[in-house]
Design a protein around this motif. Sequence first.
Motif, mmCIF file in Angstrom:
data_model
loop_
_atom_site.group_PDB
_atom_site.id
_atom_site.type_symbol
_atom_site.label_atom_id
_atom_site.label_comp_id
_atom_site.label_asym_id
_atom_site.label_seq_id
_atom_site.Cartn_x
_atom_site.Cartn_y
_atom_site.Cartn_z
ATOM 1 N N ARG A 220 4.933 -17.504 -8.317
ATOM 2 C CA ARG A 220 5.132 -17.407 -6.869
ATOM 3 C C ARG A 220 5.049 -15.973 -6.345
ATOM 4 O O ARG A 220 4.914 -15.765 -5.137
ATOM 5 C CB ARG A 220 6.501 -17.986 -6.489
ATOM 6 N N THR A 221 5.170 -14.993 -7.253
ATOM 7 C CA THR A 221 5.285 -13.588 -6.850
ATOM 8 C C THR A 221 4.109 -12.790 -7.379
ATOM 9 O O THR A 221 3.658 -13.010 -8.506
ATOM 10 C CB THR A 221 6.597 -12.992 -7.391
ATOM 11 N N ALA A 222 3.626 -11.857 -6.572
ATOM 12 C CA ALA A 222 2.566 -10.943 -6.999
ATOM 13 C C ALA A 222 3.015 -9.507 -6.772
ATOM 14 O O ALA A 222 3.665 -9.191 -5.771
ATOM 15 C CB ALA A 222 1.272 -11.206 -6.237
ATOM 16 N N VAL A 223 2.677 -8.656 -7.715
ATOM 17 C CA VAL A 223 3.009 -7.231 -7.641
ATOM 18 C C VAL A 223 1.716 -6.439 -7.415
ATOM 19 O O VAL A 223 0.708 -6.671 -8.094
ATOM 20 C CB VAL A 223 3.699 -6.762 -8.937
ATOM 21 N N PHE A 224 1.777 -5.507 -6.476
ATOM 22 C CA PHE A 224 0.637 -4.661 -6.141
ATOM 23 C C PHE A 224 1.042 -3.195 -6.336
ATOM 24 O O PHE A 224 1.819 -2.657 -5.541
ATOM 25 C CB PHE A 224 0.204 -4.867 -4.691
ATOM 26 N N PRO A 225 0.566 -2.527 -7.384
ATOM 27 C CA PRO A 225 0.887 -1.106 -7.569
ATOM 28 C C PRO A 225 0.027 -0.265 -6.626
ATOM 29 O O PRO A 225 -1.189 -0.206 -6.778
ATOM 30 C CB PRO A 225 0.526 -0.837 -9.032
ATOM 31 N N VAL A 226 0.666 0.381 -5.653
ATOM 32 C CA VAL A 226 -0.082 1.141 -4.639
ATOM 33 C C VAL A 226 0.460 2.567 -4.503
ATOM 34 O O VAL A 226 0.352 3.181 -3.439
ATOM 35 C CB VAL A 226 -0.055 0.418 -3.267
ATOM 36 N N ALA A 227 0.999 3.100 -5.598
ATOM 37 C CA ALA A 227 1.602 4.434 -5.543
ATOM 38 C C ALA A 227 0.661 5.536 -6.005
ATOM 39 O O ALA A 227 1.012 6.711 -5.958
ATOM 40 C CB ALA A 227 2.882 4.465 -6.386
#
Length: 296
Positions: free
Chosen positions: A6-13
Amino acid sequence: MSKRVRTAVFPVAGLGTRFLPATKAMPKEMLTVVDRPLIQYAVDEAREAGIEHFVFVTGRNKGVIEDHFDRQFELETTLEARGKTEALDELRKDLPSAGHSSFTRQQEPLGLGHAVWCAREIVGNNPFALLLPDMIFRAQPGVLRQMIDAYEDEQNGGNVIGVEECAWEDVSSYGVVVRGEGPDTGFTINGMVEKPKREEAPSNLFISGRYILQPEIFNLLADQAKGAGGEIQLTDAMQVLMQEQRFTGVKYEGKVFDCGSKLGFLTANVLFALDRDDIRDGFIKELRNLDFGDQL
């Protein structure tokens, strides 16, 4: 039966150093392919796959990403007053529902593994998708949708990695997988090798920035020593987790564009423009009118 993703992680750092000076004050994830930011393509792909909660791991000077996924009342009011309902509907369609987005900070540039670890309290003890926004795809259905279909197959589950075939002479530029048994839609991964020499490569299937991971990865990342480049490498933790859990590879139908590189970014702009019914004909006409001389 596997827990639903249900969850997605987006590394945008990331600092976006390969696109300086363009990314000096603007996040690389906000660079546009045609008229949509890179991060929007990744979020759209996740939504198509049924993702309900979007977790952005940000850093300094990334506030514009949070603003992008928020309502801008002055802009909406102006568009409405001017009768630009199509543009208004497009803006509203792109927004995640209220309460379905979370933002957390990676306070030091310690690598992808560390960025994923920073999302641990939000993700909790649940499987999650990981999407690297630099990588965008021409694929139908979307790559994450294809991966979730494989994940939900009772024979697979576990962890899933999206892969694509590259030319053998290019394998030294990628992380590639050791392919085990099974079809392209879901085969066992027996290992991963980072940037192997051609003669030592176990396959030409490269990892292309889409993952489904189990929460046990967080415990491994918490104790993960720094690896290549002095960063905490996600691949190192996955190699350890592979000794305990199944990893499935999905050779998806589609093509990836690495928009973290100038060449991939420019190529994506051309091909995605040609996919657009509203600008394709005009764009082709302009291309044909250009005098490339002996450049091509």
